[in-house]
Motif scaffolding. Sequence first.
Motif, short mmCIF file in Angstrom:
data_model
loop_
_atom_site.label_atom_id
_atom_site.label_comp_id
_atom_site.label_asym_id
_atom_site.label_seq_id
_atom_site.Cartn_x
_atom_site.Cartn_y
_atom_site.Cartn_z
N ALA A 19 45.62 43.57 30.89
CA ALA A 19 44.92 42.25 31.38
C ALA A 19 44.79 41.66 32.44
N LEU A 20 44.91 41.89 33.43
CA LEU A 20 44.93 41.24 34.45
C LEU A 20 44.10 39.67 35.32
N ASN A 21 45.44 38.71 35.96
CA ASN A 21 43.93 37.78 36.72
C ASN A 21 43.69 38.07 37.29
N THR A 22 43.63 37.54 38.80
CA THR A 22 43.19 37.00 40.01
C THR A 22 44.09 36.24 40.47
N ALA A 23 45.11 35.95 42.16
CA ALA A 23 46.26 35.55 42.20
C ALA A 23 45.92 34.46 42.09
N ASP A 24 44.24 33.59 42.09
CA ASP A 24 44.57 32.32 42.12
C ASP A 24 43.61 31.41 40.63
N MET A 25 44.05 32.74 39.86
CA MET A 25 43.09 32.33 38.38
C MET A 25 41.30 31.94 38.16
N ALA A 26 41.57 32.94 39.09
CA ALA A 26 40.01 32.51 39.07
C ALA A 26 38.50 32.65 38.02
N LYS A 27 37.60 32.13 37.78
CA LYS A 27 36.70 32.35 36.64
C LYS A 27 35.61 32.24 37.20
N GLY A 28 34.84 33.20 36.17
CA GLY A 28 33.72 34.09 36.84
C GLY A 28 32.96 34.47 36.32
N LEU A 29 31.91 35.45 36.17
CA LEU A 29 30.71 36.02 35.16
C LEU A 29 30.41 36.80 35.89
N GLY A 30 29.96 37.95 35.63
CA GLY A 30 28.85 39.06 35.96
C GLY A 30 30.02 39.93 37.35
N GLY A 31 30.64 39.77 36.77
CA GLY A 31 31.39 40.93 38.70
C GLY A 31 31.39 42.00 38.42
N GLN A 32 31.09 43.23 39.37
CA GLN A 32 30.71 44.16 39.37
C GLN A 32 31.59 45.12 40.19
N PRO A 33 32.79 45.08 39.72
CA PRO A 33 33.98 46.35 40.83
C PRO A 33 33.43 47.23 40.91
N LEU A 34 33.94 47.61 42.01
CA LEU A 34 33.18 48.61 43.39
C LEU A 34 34.90 49.50 43.75
N ALA A 35 34.81 50.19 43.81
CA ALA A 35 36.14 51.27 44.53
C ALA A 35 35.30 52.08 46.45
N ALA A 36 36.07 51.40 47.05
CA ALA A 36 35.88 51.95 48.79
C ALA A 36 36.18 53.10 49.16
N ALA A 37 35.71 53.98 49.98
CA ALA A 37 36.56 54.66 50.52
C ALA A 37 38.34 54.94 50.52
N ASN A 38 38.16 53.91 50.56
CA ASN A 38 40.30 54.03 50.62
C ASN A 38 40.81 53.68 50.11
N GLY A 39 40.44 53.39 48.47
CA GLY A 39 40.85 52.84 47.11
C GLY A 39 40.73 51.02 46.72
N VAL A 40 40.41 50.97 47.82
CA VAL A 40 40.41 49.30 47.59
C VAL A 40 39.62 48.39 46.88
N VAL A 41 39.74 48.12 46.03
CA VAL A 41 38.58 47.27 45.01
C VAL A 41 37.87 46.28 44.89
N ILE A 42 36.82 46.42 45.84
CA ILE A 42 35.74 44.50 45.93
C ILE A 42 35.16 44.69 44.68
N VAL A 43 34.70 43.02 43.99
CA VAL A 43 34.22 42.51 42.65
C VAL A 43 33.58 41.56 43.17
N PRO A 44 32.55 41.63 44.12
CA PRO A 44 31.74 40.84 44.01
C PRO A 44 31.50 39.79 42.52
N ILE A 45 30.99 38.60 42.04
CA ILE A 45 31.31 37.75 41.14
C ILE A 45 30.04 36.89 41.37
N GLU A 46 29.61 36.30 40.19
CA GLU A 46 29.37 34.67 40.28
C GLU A 46 30.25 33.51 39.42
N ASN A 47 30.30 31.90 39.96
CA ASN A 47 31.41 31.88 39.72
C ASN A 47 31.74 30.51 38.41
N ALA A 48 32.22 30.26 37.76
CA ALA A 48 32.07 29.93 35.92
C ALA A 48 30.37 29.15 36.21
#
Length: 472
Positions: free
Chosen positions: A190-219
């Motif tokens: 298990a890994l954290n974000t570079a800024d050790m972000a805190k949040g809730l309900g993140g939804q990872p999504l994989a784009a066509a180029n392989g980039v993963v984007i995760v929208p999330i509500e902050n804590a």
Amino acid sequence: MTPPPPPPQIALTQLSADTFTNPESQHATEVEPGMAGFGSTLVTAFQVGRIQSGGASDIGFATSTDGGASWANGLLPGLTRFEGGSYNAASDPTVAFDQAHGVWIIASLAIASGTDIVVVSRSADARTWANPIVVSTTPDADKEWVTCDNNSSSPYFGRCYLEWDDPSRPANGLIWMSTSTDGGLTWGAALNTADMAKGLGGQPLAAANGVVIVPIENADGTQMLAFTSTDGGTSWNASVMISTITDHAVAGNLRTSSLPSAAVDASGRVYVVWQDCRFRTNCASNDIVLSSSVDGSNWSAPVGIPIDAVSSTVDHFIPALAIDPATSGASGRLALTYYFYPTAACTAATCQLNAGFVASSDGGNTWSAPATLAGPMSLAWLPSTTSGAMVGDYVAAAYSNGGAHAVIAVAHANAGSTFNEAIYTPTSALSQMRLATRAALLPQSAVTHRSDHPPRRFYDLDHEHPIPRRKQ
């Protein structure tokens, strides 16, 4: 004054029923569906037998292999002690398909004594499921979400990504990500974000180029964030702010929040929606607002989806967004399912809960007139939780062979002390343009955002850890 909603316009099919009898649960109840679609197959998972203090008797599933024409259902084995497992309860189901390995995955929260654990159940046919595999090794876990990269041109085709947060102190919402390269059989550290972000309900999504984007509500519920990975989950970049959040406290003690719902189109553009009252005078009720991004770092200004005029009394909440994965850009086909009150200023005794649906065939620039899927429902027909009456912290929408499908919890009048709440779906796929197209998105100039909301505290999801939150 806003007129009452029309009666339900869509025939519904019941997908499952709570047949448990354990005394811990409120029977018969089913809540909080997640869903994924691939080709002709749709798989939804949901809580069965909601327990007032958190979680449910088990996680149920329903599967269609013919684009929603027919369904089979069952219960996940080996998960809770009510279905051959060892955990006290289960919650927060979410579904993904890994095309590269031909595996369906249901992630859920396994509730043990003193902690919650992220687990995944796997199936090759979406009907027979293996016993759960433990993913999280953090002290506690909450609100997990799973996705897989099904883009055959992606350098990370076949990787699956699972997000959760740790609500225990001192973590207070620290975000964690884990990656699988073998169809969910094993998971990386298990890994954290570079800024050790805190949040809730993140939804990872994989784009066509392989980039993963995760929208999330902050804590603390004041901002919608996003973070990304450009190396297949080996590392996770620092979070950026999509927008501030201003949401109206939904009446009647109904359990809701500003958790995001997100989806990605064929080009890799990610769309995220949440409930927000910024377009309403004095934040009197919520709209569903939308923002999008092509890279996860730069996001469009939020706009309101024009389900109702901003002068109406309608309150909209608990949205579920889906995008036809074969479409993109100005031809993108979007579907939005949500719950609503016709009159925001109601009480637990008078609130009328309904489920609605709108669609867009031009990338979210214009939307169909709303259709009522179910309701009105009395809040007395819903099971209680430590955070209020519940249909779910989220609902579900997905596409199958170009058709939009919604899955919702629908309640009917109780039979004495027994509830009558189950998981339903429209009997036929929902047409994109079944109703006349409405006006474009609410103008940004209508914003009445306030930043002086007093902080509140709420007990998040299936934990008893109070998390600070800002509510109107």
